[in-house]
Motif scaffolding. Structure first.
Motif, PDB file in Angstrom:
ATOM      1  N   LEU A  52       5.529   2.646  -8.696  1.00  0.00           N
ATOM      2  CA  LEU A  52       5.308   1.881  -9.153  1.00  0.00           C
ATOM      3  C   LEU A  52       4.289   0.927  -9.754  1.00  0.00           C
ATOM      4  CD1 LEU A  52       6.806  -1.268  -6.270  1.00  0.00           C
ATOM      5  CD2 LEU A  52       7.793  -1.273  -8.170  1.00  0.00           C
ATOM      6  N   GLY A  53       3.051   1.450 -10.223  1.00  0.00           N
ATOM      7  CA  GLY A  53       2.328   1.626 -10.232  1.00  0.00           C
ATOM      8  C   GLY A  53       2.400   1.920 -11.989  1.00  0.00           C
ATOM      9  N   ALA A  97       1.148  -1.550  -0.197  1.00  0.00           N
ATOM     10  CA  ALA A  97      -0.239   0.417   0.379  1.00  0.00           C
ATOM     11  C   ALA A  97       0.629   1.363  -0.152  1.00  0.00           C
ATOM     12  CB  ALA A  97      -0.971   0.189   1.081  1.00  0.00           C
ATOM     13  N   GLY A  98       0.770   2.069  -0.828  1.00  0.00           N
ATOM     14  CA  GLY A  98       1.452   3.384  -1.177  1.00  0.00           C
ATOM     15  C   GLY A  98       2.326   3.461  -1.880  1.00  0.00           C
ATOM     16  N   ALA A  99       2.925   2.528  -2.915  1.00  0.00           N
ATOM     17  CA  ALA A  99       4.522   1.988  -3.031  1.00  0.00           C
ATOM     18  C   ALA A  99       3.473   2.120  -4.176  1.00  0.00           C
ATOM     19  CB  ALA A  99       4.417   1.256  -3.401  1.00  0.00           C
ATOM     20  N   LEU A 100       2.681   1.910  -4.957  1.00  0.00           N
ATOM     21  CA  LEU A 100       2.411   2.301  -5.815  1.00  0.00           C
ATOM     22  C   LEU A 100       1.968   3.700  -6.605  1.00  0.00           C
ATOM     23  CD1 LEU A 100      -0.477  -0.813  -5.880  1.00  0.00           C
ATOM     24  CD2 LEU A 100       1.971  -1.179  -6.707  1.00  0.00           C
ATOM     25  N   GLY A 101       1.421   4.357  -5.754  1.00  0.00           N
ATOM     26  CA  GLY A 101       1.152   5.378  -7.051  1.00  0.00           C
ATOM     27  C   GLY A 101       2.518   6.681  -6.112  1.00  0.00           C
ATOM     28  N   ASP A 145      -4.140   2.478  -5.387  1.00  0.00           N
ATOM     29  CA  ASP A 145      -3.167   3.514  -4.593  1.00  0.00           C
ATOM     30  C   ASP A 145      -3.880   3.976  -5.720  1.00  0.00           C
ATOM     31  OD1 ASP A 145      -1.488   2.833  -2.833  1.00  0.00           O
ATOM     32  OD2 ASP A 145       0.570   3.204  -3.649  1.00  0.00           O
ATOM     33  N   GLU A 146      -4.476   4.247  -6.576  1.00  0.00           N
ATOM     34  CA  GLU A 146      -5.387   5.054  -7.235  1.00  0.00           C
ATOM     35  C   GLU A 146      -6.505   5.075  -7.345  1.00  0.00           C
ATOM     36  OE1 GLU A 146      -3.494   5.364 -11.555  1.00  0.00           O
ATOM     37  OE2 GLU A 146      -4.600   2.654 -11.062  1.00  0.00           O
TER      38      GLU A 146
END
Lengths: 620, 439
Positions: A319-320, A306-310, A339-340
C-alpha cells in the motif's frame, strides 16, 4: 466469470482531415504563437458537490497552447466547430460495418468534460456511431460495445508546476474508438484482440501510422476487485504486461484488505501530527533538506496496517506505493512509512520516537511526509482517503501506464454524467443510401489484398508484396505496380527490386514514366547496381530533366572497378579486425553495410558480399 | 449571443404522438424495442436540427444516440424521470469592508449554465447565479447583484438601455464604487454608447463586460472578464462608461475600451472588441489596473440621469446602386437618419433629392463613414458639398452606430431643431476627436 474481466478501447487516428475544421491532420515542429488559458469547472458541474474540484481550479492551473500550421481558430477555441469531416464519418461507419455493429440512425456529438488542459474547450467532442458487433480472437467471441468517432486531444509538450504546455497540431485529428465488452479473460488474449482490431482498422487503408497513432485503454477487474482503467497504452507489445501487473495489483490489494479486516484495522482518523521536532537532527538528507527549506513533517497513524505498506509476499508493492501516488497528485513527491524503516537514513531510534508520539500499537503502521503547510495537509487528506479505500479492497480508478509495465494512479474513473450534447454541431442523419454505398465498398482484408496483388502481378516477389501490404497504403502499392508494369518491366527480379526501392523512397511519387523506364534499362544493362536505385530516384526528383547519365555522374554511381572494390573491402576489414575476431561470420552484416556505404551503391551487393567473405576468411 | 443555442425540448408529429401515447417526457427513462436497434435510456429533448422521425436517448454510458421511430418500433415508458432537480446555487458571502460594486445582469452568454441531464443551456435568472459563476468576486469587492433581464443582446431596445442606465445611476447615487453590467456581446457597444450619453458627468466606472464563449463551457472567458470588470469598477480611477473584454486570445489580460469608441470586430474571437479611432483606455491584468490612455478620472459630484431618447431614428449603410426605396423606407416617419456613407461620407448622387426632402420636412440627417477609421469631410468632393448644402450634419469620426444612438439621445432632449446640429458636432462622451494622429 471466475477469472479477470478485461475490456479494451482501441483509439486509432484516421487519415482524414481534422474532424471539426478544415486543417490538415499533420503534426508540426514550428510554433507560430502561444496563448494562455484557464479552465474552470462549470456551474452545473460543481452544483452542490465537490469542494475539492473547486479548490483545484482555484489553484489556478494555467495552460499554454502552441499554435501551428495545422491549427486554426477552431483549435484555439476561438470559433465554433465546423461540420464534421464526411470522410471521417464514412470511415467510422465503415469500421462499424466491418465489425458487424449496428449504426445509430442519427449521430449526436457530445462534449465529454476534460479539465486537464488537453482540450482548449475543456471538453472532447465525441459521438457514438454504432453498437454491437464482434470479433473472433483465437476462436473466441469478443463482443464490441461501441464504435465512436472523436477528436484527438492536443499534444502535451511540457508539464510542470501548476500547468502544462500543449501543441494544437494534434487537436481535432479524427479518432475512431472501438470498445469491447469485458469478454477477455487473459492478458495474451487481450493482446491478440488488440492486434485483431488493429488489423481490421488498418484494412480500411485510412489508419494513420506512426508513434501515438494508436492508443489503447485497458479496463481490468478481477473477481472481488474493481474496474480500473489503464489509459493511453501506446505499445501493443506491452498490453500483456500491463494487464498481468494490474491483475497482480488487484489480487494483492484484496489480500491486504482481508488481512486488515481480520485485524479490525480502521481508517486513520484525526489530524496529522507535526513531528518536525523529532526529525530535526536526522541523518536522512532527503528529510533534513526538506525541513531546512521550511517544510513540516506531518505523520499519521494507520491502525492495524503494519506490514501492509511494504513489499508483499508475492514480491509486489504494498500500500505504501499506492499512498505515495495519491500524495503526488497534490505535488508532494514522496512519503516514508514504518514498513520500510529504519532505512533511508531514518534510524531505529527515530522510528521508535515517532511510534511513541503517534501511540502506535504493535499492529499499527505510520507514515510521514515533509511539505509546506497547506500542501502537506492536502497530501495527508488524499493519503487518508486512500487508506480508507484499502479496507474495502480495490478502488475504481484511472491509471497511467509506466514504461516498466506497471502503472501509476492518475484520477478517479469519470462517469457518464460528464457528457452533455455538443449543440454547436447539428445531428447527422445516417441515411440508408450512405450505408448502402459503404457496404458495397467495404475494404478487403489484408490477406485478400495480398492474394489479389500476387495474382495480378505474378512477376513481383511475393514476400515483398506481403511486407508492402502490411506497411504501406494500398493505393500507393497499386500505383507503383501499375507503373512498373506499364514500363514493360524486364525480368521479375529487377521489377521486384525497383518495386521495393520506389515504395520506400519518398521522392518516387514524382517519377515520370521515362525516368522509371531508364532505371529498368540501366539496371538490366548493368550500368549501376540495384543499391543505387534510391539515389537515382532522389536525383531525378531534385533535378527535373536529368538524364540517367547525369544522375549516375552526380551520385558517383556507375560500376566501380573491381580493383577499387577490393581496395575498399580490405580497408574495411583492416579497420574492423577486432569485430571480426570477436564475431567471426557474424561480422559480415555490419561490415557489408559499411562497405556498401563507401561504394555508394556502385557495385552489386552479391559480388561485394562474396568478395568480403573471402577477405574476412583470410583473417580468420 | 455568440455561440450556443438553447435546445428545443419539443418533438413533433408522429414522434410526439408516440411519446404522448406512453406519457413520456424528456428526462424519463424509455425503452425502444425492435430488432437490434433497441435501446434504453433517458429521453432527451431534441436539437433544432434533429430529424423529424428521430428520438434521442441518452444511454447509460453517457452518449446520446438518435433512433428512428419506425412502424414496428415499440416504445415503453420504463420510469418517470426524477424530474429536473432545482439547482442549488451556493451563496457567496460578501465582505462589507470591500468597495461596493453593483452587478447588473442583462443576459447573454456571460451567465448561463448547462443542464447536464438535458444539455439545455439556461441563462442565469437569479442574482446569486451571477455571482456564483465567479465566486472570487467576493475577494475583490462587495457585490450587490441584480438580474434585470435575461435576453439576447440583439433583442435590446431603447427602453432596456434606459432601465440599465437608471439602475447604474441609482447604484452610484447610493454610494457604489462602480457598476458592472453583464451584457451579450453582439450589441454591447450600442448599450455602452447609450449609457454614456444618458449619464453626463459620470463620476465612477460603469463597466460593460460579456463573454464570447458561454459560461457553460470550462473554457469560457466569462469568469476572467467578470473578475477584471469588478476590479476596474471597484478600484479603477475612471469616470466613464467602458467595455472590458479579453485583449488577446489569452485569459490573463483584459482591455478597457471607451464605451463610445468600441466596436465588436470579430464574430467569435475573445478579443473581438477594438477601440476605433484612438487608444484604448487601458488594461486590467494579473498585475493590476493600468489606465494609460486618455480618460476621465473619478469625480466627487453625482452624475445626472438624462435618459430620454427618441427612437424614430434610422441607420442605413450606403452602397453602390443603393435603391431609393431602401433609403426612403429608412426615413419614412422618422425624425432622424444616420448614414454610414462611403469614404469621406458619400451616398449615390441620385439619392440627394430624397435626403433634401427629408431635411426640408424637419428631419435630421447625420453622415458618418463606413470606413470606421478617419473622419467625414463633406467639403472635399462635389457630392459631399451637395449633401452639406442640403443640411446633412457631419458626424466627423463618430462610429455610425454611436452617431445613431447619439442622435436618438439628442432628439430625446427636446432641444430646438437648430441646436441638434450643434450637439451632434460636440464631443459629449468621448465619441469623437478633434485630432487624428499617426499611430
Amino acid at each position: 466469470m471466475n477469472g479477470p474481466r478485461i475490456g479494451l478501447e482501441i483509439h486509432q487516428q484516421l487519415a482524414a482531415g481534422k474532424l471539426f475544421c478544415r486543417c490538415p491532420s499533420e503534426l508540426h515542429e514550428r510554433v507560430r504563437g502561444e496563448f494562455v488559458r484557464h479552465l474552470s469547472p462549470t456551474l452545473s458541474e460543481l452544483g452542490d458537490v465537490d469542494k475539492a474540484a473547486r479548490l483545484e481550479s482555484e489553484k489556478g492551473m494555467s495552460f499554454r497552447y502552441q499554435d501551428t500550421e495545422s491549427s486554426c481558430l477552431v483549435e484555439a477555441d476561438e470559433e465554433p466547430p465546423h461540420r464534421p469531416d464526411e470522410d471521417a464519418i464514412d470511415l467510422a461507419l465503415t469500421v462499424a460495418l466491418m465489425l458487424g455493429a449496428e449504426p445509430v440512425d442519427e449521430i449526436e456529438f457530445m462534449r465529454k468534460i476534460v479539465l486537464d488542459g488537453s482540450n482548449t474547450t475543456g471538453f472532447q467532442r465525441t459521438a457514438l456511431i454504432a453498437r454491437g458487433g464482434e470479433i473472433l480472437v483465437g476462436g473466441e467471441r469478443v463482443r464490441i460495445s461501441a464504435v465512436c468517432l472523436e477528436e484527438d486531444a492536443a499534444r502535451r509538450v511540457e508539464s510542470g508546476g501548476c500547468g502544462a504546455t500543449f501543441r494544437l497540431d494534434r487537436l481535432g485529428i479524427p479518432l475512431v474508438e472501438v470498445a469491447t465488452e469485458p469478454d477477455i479473460g487473459a492478458p495474451d488474449m487481450a493482446r491478440d484482440a488488440a492486434l485483431a482490431i488493429g488489423r481490421l482498422l488498418r484494412d480500411t487503408g485510412k489508419a494513420r501510422r506512426g508513434i501515438g497513432s494508436v492508443r489503447e485503454d485497458i479496463n481490468i477487474s478481477v473477481p472481488g476487485g474493481a474496474r480500473v482503467e489503464i489509459k493511453g497504452v501506446q505499445e501493443l507489445g506491452m498490453i500483456s504486461s500491463y494487464i498481468s501487473g494490474e491483475i497482480g495489483r488487484q489480487e494483492r490489494l484484496i489480500g491486504i484488505a482481508r488481512v486488515l479486516a481480520e485485524r479490525v484495522a480502521s481508517a486513520p482518523s484525526g489530524e496529522a501530527a507535526d513531528i518536525t521536532h523529532l526529525l530535526k537532527g536526522t541523518g536522512s538528507k532527503m528529510v533534513s533538506g526538506a525541513i531546512a527549506k521550511g517544510g513540516k513533517a506531518l505523520a499519521i497513524r494507520l491502525p492495524g496496517f503494519a506490514g501492509a505498506l511494504g513489499i508483499q509476499k508475492d514480491g509486489g508493492k504494498g500500500l505504501g506505493t499506492e499512498l505515495a501516488q495519491r500524495a503526488r497528485t497534490v505535488g508532494v513527491k514522496g512519503l516514508m512509512h514504518s514498513d520500510e524503516l529504519p532505512g533511508y537514513g531514518i534510524t531505529d531510534d527515530e522510528k521508535s520516537a515517532i511510534e511513541k508520539e503517534l501511540r502506535c500499537g504493535p499492529t499499527d503502521a505510520f507514515l510521514f511526509l515533509v511539505a509546506d503547510g497547506e500542501k502537506g495537509k492536502a497530501a495527508i487528506a488524499r493519503v487518508t482517503e486512500r487508506a480508507a479505500e484499502a479496507l474495502k479492497g480495490v478502488p475504481e480508478e484511472t491509471r497511467d501506464p509506466a514504461p516498466d509495465g506497471g502503472s501509476t494512479y492518475s484520477r478517479p474513473l469519470p462517469g457518464g454524467a460528464r457528457m452533455y450534447p455538443e449543440t454547436d454541431v447539428p445531428p447527422i442523419l445516417v441515411t440508408e443510401e450512405r450505408l448502402k454505398r459503404l457496404r458495397e465498398n467495404l475494404p478487403k482484408s489484408a490477406a485478400v489484398r495480398k492474394k489479389e496483388l500476387k495474382e495480378r502481378y505474378p512477376g513481383i516477389d511475393e514476400q515483398r508484396i506481403s511486407i508492402a501490404v502490411d506497411e504501406r497504403e494500398d493505393g500507393l502499392i497499386g500505383e507503383i505496380l501499375e507503373r512498373i508494369c506499364a514500363c514493360g518491366a524486364p525480368d521479375p527480379k529487377t521489377a521486384s527490386v525497383v518495386f521495393s526501392a520506389v515504395l520506400y523512397t519518398p521522392e518516387s511519387k514524382a517519377l515520370s514514366k521515362e525516368e522509371l523506364t531508364s532505371i529498368f534499362t540501366g539496371l538490366a544493362e548493368g550500368s549501376f547496381s540495384k543499391e543505387a536505385v534510391p539515389a537515382v530516384i532522389a536525383h531525378y526528383a531534385a533535378n527535373p530533366g536529368a538524364t540517367l547519365a547525369s544522375a549516375l555522374g552526380a551520385i558517383g554511381a556507375g560500376s566501380v572497378s573491381s580493383g577499387e572494390m577490393e581496395k575498399i573491402i580490405s580497408e574495411v576489414v583492416a579497420e574492423n579486425k577486432d569485430l571480426i575476431s570477436a564475431r567471426g561470420e557474424g561480422a559480415l552484416a555490419p561490415l557489408m553495410g559499411e562497405v556498401m556505404k563507401r561504394l555508394r551503391g556502385r557495385a552489386d551487393g552479391k559480388l561485394v558480399s562474396e568478395a568480403l567473405k573471402r577477405e574476412m576468411k583470410k583473417l580468420v | 449571443m455568440a455561440i450556443g443555442h438553447p435546445v428545443n425540448m419539443s418533438y413533433e408529429a408522429e414522434v410526439l404522438k408516440a411519446l404522448d401515447g406512453i406519457g413520456a417526457r424528456p428526462g424519463d427513462i424509455v425503452r425502444m424495442e425492435g430488432g437490434r436497434k433497441g435501446a434504453e435510456g433517458v429521453l432527451m429533448p431534441r436539437h433544432e436540427f434533429t430529424s423529424k422521425d428521430i428520438i434521442v436517448v441518452k444511454l447509460k454510458n453517457g452518449y446520446n444516440i438518435g433512433l428512428r421511430l419506425e412502424r414496428d418500433s415499440k416504445l415503453v415508458l420504463m420510469k418517470k424521470g426524477i424530474g429536473l432537480p432545482e439547482r442549488s446555487v451556493p451563496k457567496v458571502g460578501m465582505s462589507k469592508e470591500l468597495p461596493a460594486v453593483k452587478l447588473i445582469g442583462t443576459g447573454g452568454t456571460i451567465a448561463s449554465y448547462v443542464d447536464y441531464k438535458t444539455g439545455a443551456v439556461h441563462p442565469a435568472l437569479k442574482a446569486d447565479e451571477l455571482v456564483a459563476s465567479a465566486p472570487e468576486l467576493a475577494d475583490i469587492c462587495n457585490i450587490d447583484s441584480e438580474v434585470l433581464y435575461s435576453i439576447l443582446s440583439e433583442d435590446m431596445t431603447v427602453e432596456y438601455w434606459q432601465n440599465i442606465a437608471e439602475h447604474a445611476f441609482e447604484a452610484l447615487k447610493g454610494g457604489a464604487a462602480g457598476v458592472v453590467i453583464a451584457h451579450g456581446t453582439d450589441t454591447m457597444a450600442f448599450t455602452a454608447a447609450a449609457v454614456s450619453f444618458m449619464l453626463p458627468g459620470l463620476n465612477a466606472p460603469v463597466v460593460l463586460t460579456g463573454s464570447q464563449r458561454s459560461s457553460d463551457r470550462p473554457s469560457s472567458d466569462a469568469r476572467a472578464n467578470l473578475l477584471s470588470a469588478a476590479r476596474l469598477a471597484a478600484y479603477g480611477d475612471l469616470g466613464e462608461v467602458a467595455i472590458l473584454m479579453h485583449s488577446g486570445s489569452s485569459d490573463d489580460s483584459a482591455i478597457v475600451h471607451r464605451g463610445t469608441r468600441a466596436r465588436k470586430m470579430h464574430s467569435t474571437r475573445r478579443d473581438a472588441f477594438r477601440t476605433m479611432g484612438g487608444e484604448p483606455i487601458g488594461t486590467v491584468g494579473e498585475d493590476g489596473i493600468s489606465l494609460t490612455g486618455e480618460h476621465r478620472g473619478r469625480g466627487t459630484t453625482c452624475p445626472e440621469l438624462k435618459k430620454d431618447m427618441d427612437d424614430a431614428v434610422g441607420l442605413v449603410y450606403a452602397y453602390p446602386g443603393m435603391h431609393e426605396k431602401v433609403l426612403g423606407a429608412s426615413m419614412d416617419g422618422m425624425r432622424g437618419i444616420v448614414i454610414a456613407g462611403t469614404g469621406l461620407g458619400h451616398l449615390p448622387s441620385k439619392l440627394l433629392p430624397s435626403i433634401e426632402k427629408f431635411i426640408n420636412g424637419g428631419g435630421h440627417a447625420v453622415m458618418t463613414t463606413q470606413c470606421l477609421g478617419g473622419a467625414v469631410n463633406l467639403s472635399v468632393y462635389s457630392n459631399g458639398r451637395a449633401l452639406a448644402r442640403a443640411g446633412v450634419i457631419e458626424g466627423t469620426d463618430m462610429l455610425p452606430e454611436v452617431a445613431w444612438v447619439k442622435l436618438m439621445w439628442v432628439l430625446g432632449q427636446k432641444v430646438s431643431g437648430e441646436k441638434v446640429g450643434g450637439l451632434m458636432a460636440s464631443n459629449l462622451a468621448g465619441e469623437m476627436s478633434e485630432r487624428r494622429v499617426l499611430d
